[in-house]
Scaffold this motif. Structure first.
Motif, PDB file in Angstrom:
ATOM      1  N   ARG A   1      43.810  44.331  44.179  1.00  0.00           N
ATOM      2  CA  ARG A   1      43.560  42.429  43.673  1.00  0.00           C
ATOM      3  C   ARG A   1      42.368  41.542  43.439  1.00  0.00           C
ATOM      4  O   ARG A   1      41.327  40.948  44.706  1.00  0.00           O
ATOM      5  CB  ARG A   1      44.688  41.783  44.307  1.00  0.00           C
ATOM      6  CG  ARG A   1      45.455  40.468  43.068  1.00  0.00           C
ATOM      7  CD  ARG A   1      46.400  39.880  44.174  1.00  0.00           C
ATOM      8  NE  ARG A   1      46.327  39.214  44.822  1.00  0.00           N
ATOM      9  CZ  ARG A   1      47.072  38.222  45.439  1.00  0.00           C
ATOM     10  NH1 ARG A   1      48.389  37.930  44.005  1.00  0.00           N
ATOM     11  NH2 ARG A   1      47.082  37.457  46.380  1.00  0.00           N
ATOM     12  N   LEU A   2      42.004  41.097  43.041  1.00  0.00           N
ATOM     13  CA  LEU A   2      40.789  40.180  42.371  1.00  0.00           C
ATOM     14  C   LEU A   2      41.692  39.012  42.833  1.00  0.00           C
ATOM     15  O   LEU A   2      42.641  38.151  42.037  1.00  0.00           O
ATOM     16  CB  LEU A   2      39.706  40.169  41.474  1.00  0.00           C
ATOM     17  CG  LEU A   2      38.995  41.590  41.635  1.00  0.00           C
ATOM     18  CD1 LEU A   2      38.290  41.451  40.020  1.00  0.00           C
ATOM     19  CD2 LEU A   2      38.712  41.896  42.626  1.00  0.00           C
ATOM     20  N   SER A   3      40.737  37.916  43.211  1.00  0.00           N
ATOM     21  CA  SER A   3      41.363  36.078  43.881  1.00  0.00           C
ATOM     22  C   SER A   3      39.761  34.835  43.128  1.00  0.00           C
ATOM     23  O   SER A   3      39.474  35.796  43.746  1.00  0.00           O
ATOM     24  CB  SER A   3      41.762  35.810  44.524  1.00  0.00           C
ATOM     25  OG  SER A   3      43.798  36.711  45.090  1.00  0.00           O
ATOM     26  N   CYS A   4      40.427  34.429  42.216  1.00  0.00           N
ATOM     27  CA  CYS A   4      39.229  32.957  42.574  1.00  0.00           C
ATOM     28  C   CYS A   4      40.200  32.319  41.980  1.00  0.00           C
ATOM     29  O   CYS A   4      40.760  31.650  41.903  1.00  0.00           O
ATOM     30  CB  CYS A   4      38.697  33.473  40.729  1.00  0.00           C
ATOM     31  SG  CYS A   4      37.438  32.300  40.493  1.00  0.00           S
ATOM     32  N   VAL A   5      39.483  30.813  42.823  1.00  0.00           N
ATOM     33  CA  VAL A   5      40.040  29.396  43.022  1.00  0.00           C
ATOM     34  C   VAL A   5      38.925  28.647  42.310  1.00  0.00           C
ATOM     35  O   VAL A   5      37.663  28.649  42.842  1.00  0.00           O
ATOM     36  CB  VAL A   5      40.160  29.253  44.644  1.00  0.00           C
ATOM     37  CG1 VAL A   5      39.074  29.340  45.242  1.00  0.00           C
ATOM     38  CG2 VAL A   5      40.633  27.913  44.834  1.00  0.00           C
TER      39      VAL A   5
END
Length: 114
Positions: A18-22
């Protein structure tokens, strides 16, 4: 808009990541692109605040994009990974048209071994 991505890594075929980006602020469209060695950068998945999502055909049914609007975040759940998914994945953000500013985060490497 500043984007900070995380979640890349090395996995075997069939596994998940799972990739996350804020984002530093709320943005109309957020999504993911990827670039494999020697290839052009390509769209993986995008999602906008109007509820519209789009996926590259090769990832449909395996990848899911989602957003947390309260946290200005976008996620990419990648299941059933294949070696051909190996690439640097980039978080992308765009403001609402017609004046569409485009922002990129630093890439995060995803390596899938067979």
């Amino acid at each position: 808009v500043q984007l900070q991505a995380s979640g890349g890594g090395s996995v075997q075929a069939g596994q998940s990541l799972r990739l996350s980006c804020v984002a530093s602020e709320s943005v109309f469209t957020m999504g993911w692109y990827r670039q494999a060695p020697g290839e052009q950068r390509e769209l993986v998945a995008i999602s906008n605040t109007a509820g519209i999502t789009d996926y590259q055909s090769s990832v449909k049914g395996r990848f899911t994009i989602s957003r947390d609007y309260a946290k200005n975040m976008v996620y990419l759940q990648m299941n059933g990974l294949k070696p051909e998914d190996t690439a640097v994945y980039y978080c992308n953000a765009r403001t609402r048209p017609p004046v569409e500013y485009v922002y990129w985060g630093k890439g995060t490497l995803v390596t899938v071994s067979s």
